[in-house]
Design a protein around this motif. Structure first.
Motif, PDB file in Angstrom:
ATOM      1  N   THR A   4     -83.760  23.519 -49.096  1.00 13.50           N
ATOM      2  CA  THR A   4     -83.646  23.956 -50.478  1.00 13.50           C
ATOM      3  C   THR A   4     -84.763  23.453 -51.374  1.00 13.50           C
ATOM      4  O   THR A   4     -85.285  22.353 -51.211  1.00 13.50           O
ATOM      5  N   SER A   5     -85.083  24.265 -52.365  1.00  9.80           N
ATOM      6  CA  SER A   5     -86.009  23.842 -53.394  1.00  9.80           C
ATOM      7  C   SER A   5     -85.266  23.741 -54.730  1.00  9.80           C
ATOM      8  O   SER A   5     -85.879  23.594 -55.753  1.00  9.80           O
ATOM      9  N   ARG A   6     -83.930  23.887 -54.706  1.00  6.17           N
ATOM     10  CA  ARG A   6     -83.157  23.730 -55.940  1.00  6.17           C
ATOM     11  C   ARG A   6     -83.179  22.270 -56.368  1.00  6.17           C
ATOM     12  O   ARG A   6     -83.453  21.384 -55.576  1.00  6.17           O
ATOM     13  N   ARG A   7     -82.804  22.018 -57.650  1.00  9.70           N
ATOM     14  CA  ARG A   7     -82.655  20.625 -58.075  1.00  9.70           C
ATOM     15  C   ARG A   7     -81.716  19.952 -57.102  1.00  9.70           C
ATOM     16  O   ARG A   7     -80.667  20.522 -56.771  1.00  9.70           O
ATOM     17  N   ALA A   8     -82.103  18.764 -56.641  1.00 14.54           N
ATOM     18  CA  ALA A   8     -81.399  18.142 -55.520  1.00 14.54           C
ATOM     19  C   ALA A   8     -79.888  18.157 -55.709  1.00 14.54           C
ATOM     20  O   ALA A   8     -79.370  17.519 -56.631  1.00 14.54           O
ATOM     21  N   PRO A   9     -79.132  18.898 -54.882  1.00 17.55           N
ATOM     22  CA  PRO A   9     -77.677  18.805 -54.946  1.00 17.55           C
ATOM     23  C   PRO A   9     -77.228  17.518 -54.294  1.00 17.55           C
ATOM     24  O   PRO A   9     -78.035  16.784 -53.725  1.00 17.55           O
ATOM     25  N   TYR A  81     -90.263  31.873 -58.681  1.00 14.96           N
ATOM     26  CA  TYR A  81     -90.297  33.293 -59.042  1.00 14.96           C
ATOM     27  C   TYR A  81     -89.417  33.996 -58.019  1.00 14.96           C
ATOM     28  O   TYR A  81     -89.424  33.618 -56.838  1.00 14.96           O
ATOM     29  N   SER A  82     -88.645  34.980 -58.438  1.00 17.56           N
ATOM     30  CA  SER A  82     -87.559  35.478 -57.581  1.00 17.56           C
ATOM     31  C   SER A  82     -88.024  36.330 -56.392  1.00 17.56           C
ATOM     32  O   SER A  82     -87.199  36.739 -55.589  1.00 17.56           O
ATOM     33  N   ARG A  83     -89.323  36.583 -56.265  1.00 16.94           N
ATOM     34  CA  ARG A  83     -89.794  37.193 -55.016  1.00 16.94           C
ATOM     35  C   ARG A  83     -89.911  36.134 -53.911  1.00 16.94           C
ATOM     36  O   ARG A  83     -89.917  36.468 -52.735  1.00 16.94           O
ATOM     37  N   PHE A  84     -90.031  34.847 -54.335  1.00 15.28           N
ATOM     38  CA  PHE A  84     -90.226  33.770 -53.356  1.00 15.28           C
ATOM     39  C   PHE A  84     -88.910  33.081 -52.981  1.00 15.28           C
ATOM     40  O   PHE A  84     -88.667  32.793 -51.816  1.00 15.28           O
ATOM     41  N   ASN A  85     -88.121  32.749 -54.002  1.00 17.77           N
ATOM     42  CA  ASN A  85     -86.901  31.975 -53.734  1.00 17.77           C
ATOM     43  C   ASN A  85     -85.940  32.114 -54.905  1.00 17.77           C
ATOM     44  O   ASN A  85     -86.286  32.685 -55.947  1.00 17.77           O
ATOM     45  N   GLY A  86     -84.732  31.599 -54.738  1.00 12.64           N
ATOM     46  CA  GLY A  86     -83.713  31.637 -55.786  1.00 12.64           C
ATOM     47  C   GLY A  86     -82.519  30.840 -55.302  1.00 12.64           C
ATOM     48  O   GLY A  86     -82.319  30.703 -54.094  1.00 12.64           O
ATOM     49  N   PRO A  87     -81.707  30.299 -56.222  1.00 11.99           N
ATOM     50  CA  PRO A  87     -80.589  29.443 -55.807  1.00 11.99           C
ATOM     51  C   PRO A  87     -79.604  30.166 -54.891  1.00 11.99           C
ATOM     52  O   PRO A  87     -79.178  29.612 -53.877  1.00 11.99           O
ATOM     53  N   ASN A  88     -79.211  31.405 -55.224  1.00 14.60           N
ATOM     54  CA  ASN A  88     -78.207  32.078 -54.387  1.00 14.60           C
ATOM     55  C   ASN A  88     -78.726  32.301 -52.972  1.00 14.60           C
ATOM     56  O   ASN A  88     -78.010  32.066 -51.982  1.00 14.60           O
ATOM     57  N   GLN A  89     -79.994  32.719 -52.870  1.00 13.25           N
ATOM     58  CA  GLN A  89     -80.564  32.971 -51.547  1.00 13.25           C
ATOM     59  C   GLN A  89     -80.686  31.677 -50.748  1.00 13.25           C
ATOM     60  O   GLN A  89     -80.462  31.656 -49.543  1.00 13.25           O
ATOM     61  N   CYS A 279     -83.637  38.990 -50.089  1.00 14.63           N
ATOM     62  CA  CYS A 279     -82.323  39.466 -50.517  1.00 14.63           C
ATOM     63  C   CYS A 279     -82.174  39.223 -52.033  1.00 14.63           C
ATOM     64  O   CYS A 279     -82.619  38.190 -52.534  1.00 14.63           O
ATOM     65  N   ASP A 280     -81.544  40.138 -52.777  1.00 15.30           N
ATOM     66  CA  ASP A 280     -81.412  39.919 -54.226  1.00 15.30           C
ATOM     67  C   ASP A 280     -80.250  38.957 -54.518  1.00 15.30           C
ATOM     68  O   ASP A 280     -79.361  38.794 -53.683  1.00 15.30           O
ATOM     69  N   PRO A 281     -80.220  38.308 -55.698  1.00 17.31           N
ATOM     70  CA  PRO A 281     -79.213  37.281 -55.979  1.00 17.31           C
ATOM     71  C   PRO A 281     -77.778  37.794 -55.917  1.00 17.31           C
ATOM     72  O   PRO A 281     -76.882  37.107 -55.449  1.00 17.31           O
ATOM     73  N   ASN A 282     -77.557  39.009 -56.397  1.00 14.17           N
ATOM     74  CA  ASN A 282     -76.198  39.551 -56.396  1.00 14.17           C
ATOM     75  C   ASN A 282     -75.688  39.734 -54.967  1.00 14.17           C
ATOM     76  O   ASN A 282     -74.558  39.351 -54.621  1.00 14.17           O
ATOM     77  N   THR A 283     -76.545  40.307 -54.113  1.00 20.39           N
ATOM     78  CA  THR A 283     -76.159  40.509 -52.708  1.00 20.39           C
ATOM     79  C   THR A 283     -75.971  39.165 -52.016  1.00 20.39           C
ATOM     80  O   THR A 283     -75.048  38.984 -51.223  1.00 20.39           O
ATOM     81  N   LEU A 287     -72.640  37.821 -50.127  1.00 19.21           N
ATOM     82  CA  LEU A 287     -72.663  37.307 -48.748  1.00 19.21           C
ATOM     83  C   LEU A 287     -72.043  35.918 -48.665  1.00 19.21           C
ATOM     84  O   LEU A 287     -71.390  35.577 -47.671  1.00 19.21           O
ATOM     85  N   LEU A 288     -72.220  35.104 -49.722  1.00 15.85           N
ATOM     86  CA  LEU A 288     -71.578  33.782 -49.725  1.00 15.85           C
ATOM     87  C   LEU A 288     -70.064  33.952 -49.701  1.00 15.85           C
ATOM     88  O   LEU A 288     -69.347  33.243 -48.998  1.00 15.85           O
ATOM     89  N   ARG A 289     -69.564  34.924 -50.464  1.00 15.78           N
ATOM     90  CA  ARG A 289     -68.127  35.202 -50.443  1.00 15.78           C
ATOM     91  C   ARG A 289     -67.714  35.672 -49.045  1.00 15.78           C
ATOM     92  O   ARG A 289     -66.716  35.218 -48.491  1.00 15.78           O
ATOM     93  N   SER A 290     -68.505  36.560 -48.464  1.00 14.37           N
ATOM     94  CA  SER A 290     -68.164  37.091 -47.126  1.00 14.37           C
ATOM     95  C   SER A 290     -68.130  35.974 -46.087  1.00 14.37           C
ATOM     96  O   SER A 290     -67.289  35.981 -45.187  1.00 14.37           O
ATOM     97  N   LEU A 291     -69.061  35.034 -46.191  1.00 12.69           N
ATOM     98  CA  LEU A 291     -69.127  33.965 -45.179  1.00 12.69           C
ATOM     99  C   LEU A 291     -67.855  33.110 -45.162  1.00 12.69           C
ATOM    100  O   LEU A 291     -67.503  32.525 -44.149  1.00 12.69           O
ATOM    101  N   GLU A 292     -67.164  33.046 -46.317  1.00 12.58           N
ATOM    102  CA  GLU A 292     -65.944  32.227 -46.361  1.00 12.58           C
ATOM    103  C   GLU A 292     -64.870  32.776 -45.424  1.00 12.58           C
ATOM    104  O   GLU A 292     -64.012  32.042 -44.949  1.00 12.58           O
ATOM    105  N   THR A 293     -64.890  34.074 -45.170  1.00 15.78           N
ATOM    106  CA  THR A 293     -63.859  34.691 -44.307  1.00 15.78           C
ATOM    107  C   THR A 293     -64.448  35.197 -42.994  1.00 15.78           C
ATOM    108  O   THR A 293     -63.775  35.918 -42.255  1.00 15.78           O
ATOM    109  N   LEU A 294     -65.682  34.828 -42.696  1.00 16.82           N
ATOM    110  CA  LEU A 294     -66.358  35.381 -41.507  1.00 16.82           C
ATOM    111  C   LEU A 294     -65.545  35.160 -40.228  1.00 16.82           C
ATOM    112  O   LEU A 294     -65.271  36.095 -39.466  1.00 16.82           O
ATOM    113  N   GLU A 295     -65.136  33.901 -40.012  1.00 21.14           N
ATOM    114  CA  GLU A 295     -64.436  33.602 -38.766  1.00 21.14           C
ATOM    115  C   GLU A 295     -63.081  34.323 -38.718  1.00 21.14           C
ATOM    116  O   GLU A 295     -62.724  34.905 -37.691  1.00 21.14           O
ATOM    117  N   LEU A 296     -62.360  34.314 -39.838  1.00 23.05           N
ATOM    118  CA  LEU A 296     -61.061  35.010 -39.895  1.00 23.05           C
ATOM    119  C   LEU A 296     -61.215  36.481 -39.553  1.00 23.05           C
ATOM    120  O   LEU A 296     -60.467  37.042 -38.747  1.00 23.05           O
TER     121      LEU A 296
END
Ligand SMILES: Cc1ncc(COP(=O)(O)O)c(C=O)c1O
Length: 431
Positions: A4-9, A81-89, A279-283, A287-296
């Motif tokens: 990640t390049s976000r502010r350190a979580p 810049y959102s062509r390079f990176n973004g928090p959701n991605q 990938c755009d931030p909305n998508t 996908l983060l929501r989808s991953l929560e139920t992936l195994e189920l």
């Protein structure tokens, strides 16, 4: 550590004491610190094209990362810049790599964008791509119709090839030029033939072991990954995903990903920084929501498929069911399955007795399953490849691949299994 390049979580923990946490658990929080977003339990969607630097020197340092002037393969220390990176991605990339215990991951606006940028990052004029066949039609098109215009050659081999056949293929490829990439797809669509990744990896070592760098092995893992097949464990360097399918899982988005070796991913990130295609931030949020139920979802779809395939196999109007759960004991395909897969998936081929008329009557009579191409969604889908996805494939190649007019491709969803059996039973009565 994460990419990640976000502010350190908060430190990204994947263990409690000695206990390693399952990816299914980590999908609910890994890589996101609510304290950095007003306490929000879920990550907000960061709809912005650009990010503000605190100091000019930060901007310079971040660009040194993006452009590769600093080590890190195009990763910046901060958001730019959102062509390079973004928090959701970046949260999505952190979570995706957990399923295959991979070093790194990158997300894209579609599976095909991931595949195209992978190729552009690794191959140069005069190079050779060795690939298994058949591939998803658009992947084959990039190799044999687009890259060939730039002087890039290819050598292909059938998905079920043995170690001896693979040795011969590698030798033939070496004679044509520098082998830049070994590209696989397993199981192949629609034959369901599995590639022996361990054998490909051993054939690569035998053919290129004395080279400075081995050609990377990338494998399209869309049909069984990330739950039922983890090809990085068998020697692949990169797992390729159309996230549009099982990972997205609700037939409501299009996206792609590459998961695997940091060295290869870094080369691709440099190319993605230049070309775009992230990938755009909305998508990414969806996908983060989808991953929560992936195994189920995948577990349920897999269980449903077993019940449906057992019903179909015994039906008098069915010629054959091409399903990984029905591989012949003792066959080489069953051997690959045992070494490489933990489940047969939920996408299979149904061959009806008869031809196109019978296939169409069956498809038109379905009431729960939807008549649509694609796979991996919550809903069951059915289509006729010879008349739809593979319509443009030349007749002799269709024959060779078993893409006959009586073939129906089915992707089983998460409905009630008995309801699905009732739907298929009723449709077969109409054939
Ligand atoms: C195996 C496989 N790989 C790649 C793709 C391409 O993915 P996308 O449609 O997300 O570009 C598909 C799409 O059907 C696919 O089935």
């Amino acid at each position: 550590m994460s990419d990640t390049s976000r502010r350190a979580p908060k430190p990204l923990k994947t263990t409690i004491g000695d206990h390693a946490l399952n990816p299914a658990t980590l999908m609910m929080g890994y890589g996101f610190d609510p304290a950095l977003s007003e306490g929000s339990l879920k990550p907000p969607i960061f709809l912005t094209s650009t990010f503000v630097f605190e100091k000019a020197a930060d901007g310079k340092r971040f660009f040194e990362g993006i452009t590769g002037k600093r080590p890190g393969g195009g990763t910046a220390e901060g958001l730019v810049y959102s062509r390079f990176n973004g928090p959701n991605q970046e949260i999505l990339e952190d979570r995706l790599r957990l399923w295959e215990d991979a070093e790194s991951a990158l997300t894209f606006s579609s599976g095909m964008t991931a595949i195209a940028i992978l190729f552009f990052a690794l191959v140069r004029p005069g190079d050779v791509i060795v690939h298994s066949g058949p591939l998803y039609a658009a992947s084959e098109t990039i190799i044999n119709k687009i890259l060939s215009q730039f002087g890039i050659h290819y050598v292909d081999f059938p998905a079920g090839a043995s170690r001896e056949e693979l040795d011969e293929v590698m030798a033939r490829a070496k004679q044509k030029g520098r082998v830049a990439l070994i590209y696989l797809e397993s199981p192949a669509n629609p034959t369901n033939a599995l590639v022996d990744v361990e054998a490909v990896s051993a054939a690569r070592a035998a053919a290129f072991g004395d080279a400075d760098e081995l050609p990377p092995i990338a494998i399209d893992n869309t049909f069984l990954g990330p739950l039922w097949a983890k090809p990085l464990a068998q020697g692949a360097d990169i797992s390729v995903y159309s996230l549009t399918k099982y990972v997205g899982g609700h037939s409501d988005l299009v996206a792609g990903a590459l998961v695997g070796s940091r060295a290869v991913i870094d080369k691709v990130r440099m190319m993605r920084n230049v070309m775009g295609g992230i990938c755009d931030p909305n998508t990414a949020w969806m996908l983060l929501r989808s991953l929560e139920t992936l195994e189920l979802r995948m577990d349920r779809a897999g269980e449903n498929a077993i019940k449906v395939c057992e019903f179909l196999r015994d039906h008098p109007k069915v010629e054959k069911v091409g399903y990984l759960g029905f591989l012949e004991e003792g066959s080489s395909q069953a051997d690959i399955y045992r070494r490489h897969c933990t489940g047969p998936g939920s996408t299979f081929s149904l061959y009806l007795k008869g031809g196109e008329a019978e296939a169409f009557r069956f498809l038109d009579a379905l009431q729960i399953a939807h008549l649509a191409v694609s796979l991996g969604g919550t809903e069951t889908l059915a289509s006729a490849p010879a008349a739809m996805t593979h319509l443009s494939v030349p007749e002799e190649r269709k024959q060779a691949l078993g893409i006959t007019p009586n073939l129906i491709r089915i992707s089983i969803g998460i409905e009630d299994a008995d309801d699905l059996v009732a739907d298929f039973s009723n449709a077969l009565d109409q054939v």
